[in-house]
Design a protein around this motif. Structure first.
Motif, mmCIF file in Angstrom:
data_model
loop_
_atom_site.group_PDB
_atom_site.id
_atom_site.type_symbol
_atom_site.label_atom_id
_atom_site.label_comp_id
_atom_site.label_asym_id
_atom_site.label_seq_id
_atom_site.Cartn_x
_atom_site.Cartn_y
_atom_site.Cartn_z
ATOM 1 N N LEU A 23 40.277 -10.640 -17.533
ATOM 2 C CA LEU A 23 40.651 -10.951 -18.916
ATOM 3 C C LEU A 23 39.921 -12.191 -19.429
ATOM 4 C CD1 LEU A 23 44.516 -10.399 -18.941
ATOM 5 C CD2 LEU A 23 42.779 -8.975 -20.006
ATOM 6 N N THR A 24 39.753 -13.161 -18.562
ATOM 7 C CA THR A 24 39.115 -14.405 -18.981
ATOM 8 C C THR A 24 37.595 -14.290 -19.026
ATOM 9 O OG1 THR A 24 39.132 -15.256 -16.724
ATOM 10 C CG2 THR A 24 41.014 -15.799 -18.126
ATOM 11 N N SER A 25 37.027 -13.554 -18.074
ATOM 12 C CA SER A 25 35.569 -13.411 -18.035
ATOM 13 C C SER A 25 35.223 -12.051 -17.448
ATOM 14 C CB SER A 25 34.994 -14.546 -17.203
ATOM 15 O OG SER A 25 34.080 -14.139 -16.266
ATOM 16 N N PRO A 26 34.731 -11.135 -18.276
ATOM 17 C CA PRO A 26 34.411 -9.783 -17.806
ATOM 18 C C PRO A 26 33.379 -9.789 -16.668
ATOM 19 C CG PRO A 26 34.336 -9.871 -20.195
ATOM 20 C CD PRO A 26 34.478 -11.276 -19.705
ATOM 21 N N TYR A 27 33.601 -8.956 -15.677
ATOM 22 C CA TYR A 27 32.673 -8.830 -14.559
ATOM 23 C C TYR A 27 32.566 -7.363 -14.168
ATOM 24 C CZ TYR A 27 36.974 -8.705 -11.791
ATOM 25 O OH TYR A 27 38.199 -8.375 -11.295
ATOM 26 N N PRO A 28 31.454 -6.973 -13.537
ATOM 27 C CA PRO A 28 31.292 -5.568 -13.138
ATOM 28 C C PRO A 28 32.337 -5.183 -12.087
ATOM 29 C CG PRO A 28 29.227 -6.769 -12.952
ATOM 30 C CD PRO A 28 30.288 -7.772 -13.239
ATOM 31 N N GLY A 29 32.901 -4.024 -12.241
ATOM 32 C CA GLY A 29 33.862 -3.525 -11.272
ATOM 33 C C GLY A 29 35.283 -3.999 -11.488
ATOM 34 N N ARG A 30 35.567 -4.595 -12.634
ATOM 35 C CA ARG A 30 36.907 -5.144 -12.853
ATOM 36 C C ARG A 30 37.961 -4.054 -12.978
ATOM 37 N NH1 ARG A 30 35.064 -7.035 -18.635
ATOM 38 N NH2 ARG A 30 35.343 -5.056 -19.675
ATOM 39 N N ALA A 31 37.563 -2.830 -13.254
ATOM 40 C CA ALA A 31 38.537 -1.733 -13.348
ATOM 41 C C ALA A 31 39.177 -1.440 -11.992
ATOM 42 C CB ALA A 31 37.864 -0.480 -13.882
ATOM 43 N N PHE A 32 38.516 -1.813 -10.917
ATOM 44 C CA PHE A 32 39.089 -1.597 -9.588
ATOM 45 C C PHE A 32 40.327 -2.454 -9.359
ATOM 46 C CE2 PHE A 32 34.679 -0.186 -8.710
ATOM 47 C CZ PHE A 32 34.987 1.123 -8.383
ATOM 48 N N SER A 33 40.490 -3.528 -10.122
ATOM 49 C CA SER A 33 41.687 -4.352 -9.968
ATOM 50 C C SER A 33 42.930 -3.571 -10.399
ATOM 51 C CB SER A 33 41.558 -5.649 -10.759
ATOM 52 O OG SER A 33 41.490 -5.393 -12.133
ATOM 53 N N VAL A 34 42.812 -2.737 -11.426
ATOM 54 C CA VAL A 34 43.940 -1.919 -11.865
ATOM 55 C C VAL A 34 44.280 -0.889 -10.786
ATOM 56 C CG1 VAL A 34 44.752 -0.308 -13.630
ATOM 57 C CG2 VAL A 34 43.362 -2.270 -14.279
ATOM 58 N N THR A 35 43.263 -0.315 -10.183
ATOM 59 C CA THR A 35 43.489 0.625 -9.084
ATOM 60 C C THR A 35 44.171 -0.075 -7.915
ATOM 61 O OG1 THR A 35 41.508 1.826 -9.748
ATOM 62 C CG2 THR A 35 42.362 2.273 -7.548
ATOM 63 N N GLY A 36 43.747 -1.295 -7.629
ATOM 64 C CA GLY A 36 44.373 -2.066 -6.552
ATOM 65 C C GLY A 36 45.842 -2.325 -6.814
ATOM 66 N N VAL A 37 46.184 -2.623 -8.051
ATOM 67 C CA VAL A 37 47.591 -2.854 -8.397
ATOM 68 C C VAL A 37 48.393 -1.571 -8.226
ATOM 69 C CG1 VAL A 37 49.177 -3.411 -10.279
ATOM 70 C CG2 VAL A 37 47.123 -4.783 -9.944
ATOM 71 N N MET A 38 47.852 -0.437 -8.669
ATOM 72 C CA MET A 38 48.572 0.832 -8.542
ATOM 73 C C MET A 38 48.796 1.213 -7.081
ATOM 74 S SD MET A 38 47.153 3.222 -11.656
ATOM 75 C CE MET A 38 45.468 3.217 -11.105
ATOM 76 N N VAL A 39 47.761 1.072 -6.267
ATOM 77 C CA VAL A 39 47.895 1.402 -4.842
ATOM 78 C C VAL A 39 48.841 0.412 -4.164
ATOM 79 C CG1 VAL A 39 46.637 1.574 -2.663
ATOM 80 C CG2 VAL A 39 45.664 2.545 -4.737
ATOM 81 N N GLY A 40 48.744 -0.857 -4.542
ATOM 82 C CA GLY A 40 49.625 -1.866 -3.964
ATOM 83 C C GLY A 40 51.088 -1.604 -4.268
ATOM 84 N N ILE A 41 51.389 -1.231 -5.507
ATOM 85 C CA ILE A 41 52.777 -0.926 -5.872
ATOM 86 C C ILE A 41 53.274 0.295 -5.108
ATOM 87 C CG2 ILE A 41 54.234 -0.116 -7.771
ATOM 88 C CD1 ILE A 41 52.648 -2.018 -9.580
ATOM 89 N N THR A 42 52.403 1.273 -4.924
ATOM 90 C CA THR A 42 52.783 2.460 -4.148
ATOM 91 C C THR A 42 53.101 2.087 -2.707
ATOM 92 O OG1 THR A 42 51.388 3.854 -5.545
ATOM 93 C CG2 THR A 42 52.023 4.743 -3.400
#
Length: 53
Positions: A23-42
């Motif tokens: 959110l503060t500074s866009p970087y390549p591959g940042r969409a994987f953080s959302v996947t990490g949160v979903m897998v982590g919650i599971t």
């Protein structure tokens, strides 16, 4: 300690840190953080579920 519970907590925390960093500074591959949160919650749900009977 339950492995799924620990892995889920670590993955959720890492995903949230990656999301906030994206959110503060866009970087390549940042969409994987959302996947990490979903897998982590599971994994947290699996770890808290425990074994039945």
């Amino acid at each position: 300690m339950d492995t799924a519970l620990v892995a889920g907590g670590a993955l959720t925390a890492a995903g949230l840190v990656g999301y906030v960093a994206g959110l503060t500074s866009p970087y390549p591959g940042r969409a994987f953080s959302v996947t990490g949160v979903m897998v982590g919650i599971t994994l947290l749900a699996i770890g808290y579920g425990g074994e039945s009977a």
